[in-house]
Scaffold this active site. Structure first.
Site, PDB file in Angstrom:
ATOM      1  CG  HIS A 233      -1.885   1.045   1.224  1.00  0.00           C
ATOM      2  ND1 HIS A 233      -1.443   2.282   1.469  1.00  0.00           N
ATOM      3  CD2 HIS A 233      -3.251   1.044   1.176  1.00  0.00           C
ATOM      4  CE1 HIS A 233      -2.812   2.963   1.609  1.00  0.00           C
ATOM      5  NE2 HIS A 233      -3.784   2.243   1.523  1.00  0.00           N
ATOM      6  CB  CYS A 271      -4.306   3.459  -2.051  1.00  0.00           C
ATOM      7  SG  CYS A 271      -5.267   4.529  -1.242  1.00  0.00           S
ATOM      8  CG  HIS A 298      -7.270   0.507  -0.865  1.00  0.00           C
ATOM      9  ND1 HIS A 298      -6.537   0.787  -0.011  1.00  0.00           N
ATOM     10  CD2 HIS A 298      -7.339  -0.705  -0.906  1.00  0.00           C
ATOM     11  CE1 HIS A 298      -6.285  -0.093   0.968  1.00  0.00           C
ATOM     12  NE2 HIS A 298      -7.016  -1.232   0.161  1.00  0.00           N
ATOM     13  CG  ASP A 356      -9.643   3.091   1.076  1.00  0.00           C
ATOM     14  OD1 ASP A 356     -10.060   2.612   1.973  1.00  0.00           O
ATOM     15  OD2 ASP A 356      -8.278   3.803   0.669  1.00  0.00           O
ATOM     16  CG  HIS A 357     -10.972   6.215   3.573  1.00  0.00           C
ATOM     17  ND1 HIS A 357      -9.911   6.989   3.779  1.00  0.00           N
ATOM     18  CD2 HIS A 357     -10.435   5.085   4.137  1.00  0.00           C
ATOM     19  CE1 HIS A 357      -8.727   6.489   4.404  1.00  0.00           C
ATOM     20  NE2 HIS A 357      -9.293   5.101   4.691  1.00  0.00           N
ATOM     21  CE1 TYR A 373     -11.898   1.213   5.236  1.00  0.00           C
ATOM     22  CE2 TYR A 373     -10.820   2.387   6.897  1.00  0.00           C
ATOM     23  CZ  TYR A 373     -11.098   1.705   5.871  1.00  0.00           C
ATOM     24  OH  TYR A 373      -9.445   1.600   5.112  1.00  0.00           O
TER      25      TYR A 373
END
Ligand code: DNO
Length: 403
Positions: A233, A271, A298, A356-357, A373
């Site tokens: 990542h 990401c 991500h 993601d998020h 999240y």
């Protein structure tokens, strides 16, 4: 792409079985209670798998099998921790879990100064503000910063802001910054951060990169033999914080590390939210360059704000299609990469992705969901990304009842 979702286990406020309503196809999870450096036993892995299969899912991606600080800094316990890492990989492979995400960020994982910054639409988003970060660094942690950490303007603004902050505001800022990874690392105290910073004395960017390559030279050949895919990542955000080195902040950083240990098992987690904070990031180009080695995606967007220091911009987490990253182009590039893999006969042609998020929206508001999240915000993100994928290739209806 396989539409996955990060789930934190039984403590997760979101019920696994509800995720079928969200259209989730796969699960990303980890044994969060096991500290970095400790082994993952087969029994614990199988327990988590049973939980997932009872909910109608399988364990698609491990995020993360954390790399200990001893491995990153190459101190005393390093060899033990590498042996443990290998035994955890063997256990995961035996359980048929083949994709493993990790990061090589010193001390702190993702870093934000505000976990719930109110947005004009009424929802909330995570945000990074350099002056706030400098308040923490220079006045709460009291680190002696060097001249390229902060410009004079940022230092002055930080001093001014610190002098006006209440004790409550100072505590909140410290908590936000040290929140790190929701899981094993939990929250560091200021004393912990100071102690850990000491362990990085003398570790330059080149040295940290060499340590990452050493680690991969140990674990990637094993992963390759086991048919696994390791995926690193990126740094979040992609610039140095607290004077610490960071080595996975750009496409060139990935090239250096992927080329050094040139095995398919040594791969990347793309990401877009982390890398996209940098003005140099180009999502489609990243996929073109590293495509065959991207084992996990991500998908998240960030928007740079008016900032005081161009090398360390302020940013917030925008809606998935609304930030600085060309999300549509990146998704298309990832789908084209899948097509190439299929044509090459690769069994692992399908790239697992997760939204993601997410911003906290509607019922997410109120501070009850894990920062980054929430249910509704991520659901919005996944729905938008699914729309982009469907525009590129129409969805096949999988419902067995249809004719
Ligand atoms: C943040 C996450 C990161 C990520 C790790 C991977 O929300 O994307 O914490 O899980 O950096 O090791």
């Amino acid at each position: 792409m396989k539409q996955c979702w990060r789930w934190f286990g039984q403590e997760d406020p979101i019920k696994l079985t509800d995720l079928h309503q969200v259209g989730v196809e796969g699960i990303v999870t980890a044994l969060h209670s096991i500290a970095p450096g400790d082994p993952w036993a087969m029994e614990q892995i199988v327990d988590r798998q049973s939980l997932l299969s009872a909910g109608g899912y399988q364990w698609d991606v491990v995020e993360s099998l954390p790399v200990s600080e001893a491995i990153k800094t190459q101190t005393e316990q390093m060899s033990d921790h590498i042996a443990t890492y290998k035994s955890s990989l063997r256990a995961l492979a035996a359980a048929n879990i083949k994709t493993v995400c990790y990061n090589f960020m010193p001390i702190l994982d993702w870093t934000r100064t505000s976990l719930r910054s109110l947005q004009p639409h009424g929802g909330a988003a995570m945000l990074f503000n350099l002056v706030d970060f400098a308040v923490f660094d220079l006045h709460i942690l009291k680190r002696i910063a060097v001249s390229d950490d902060y410009s004079m303007e940022v230092r002055d603004a930080a001093l001014e802001r610190f002098s006006q902050m209440s004790d409550h505001e100072k505590t909140l800022l410290q908590k936000n910054i040290t929140a790190g990874l929701p899981g094993a690392n939990d929250s560091w105290s200021v004393a912990d951060v100071r102690r850990l910073l000491e362990t990085y004395r003398g570790i330059t960017v080149d040295r940290l990169r060499a340590n990452l390559i050493d680690f991969l030279s140990e674990v990637a050949p094993l992963a390759q033999r086991l048919g696994m895919r390791l995926c690193c990542h990126p740094d979040d955000p992609p610039f140095s914080l607290l004077g610490l080195p960071r080595v996975m902040s750009s496409s060139a950083d990935y090239s250096a590390v992927l080329d050094a240990v040139d095995l398919a098992a040594n791969g990347a987690t793309l990401c877009t939210g982390s890398l996209g904070v940098s003005t140099a990031f180009d999502g489609p180009a990243f996929v073109k360059t590293h495509g065959p080695r991207i084992h996990f995606a991500h998908l998240r967007n960030t928007k740079r704000l008016v900032h005081t220091q161009p090398d360390k911009p302020d940013f917030f987490e925008a809606a998935h299609l609304e930030g600085d990253t060309d999300m549509v182009g990146t998704v298309q590039a990832l789908m084209a990469e899948q097509d190439k893999r299929k044509a090459d006969g690769r069994a692992d042609w399908q790239i697992p992705m997760r939204p993601d998020h997410g911003q906290e929206l509607l019922g997410d508001l109120g501070g009850h969901s894990t920062p980054g999240y929430p249910l509704i915000g991520r659901m919005r993100g996944l729905a938008e990304l699914r729309g982009v994928m469907a525009a590129y290739r129409p969805v096949r209806i999988k419902d067995k009842r249809s004719i």
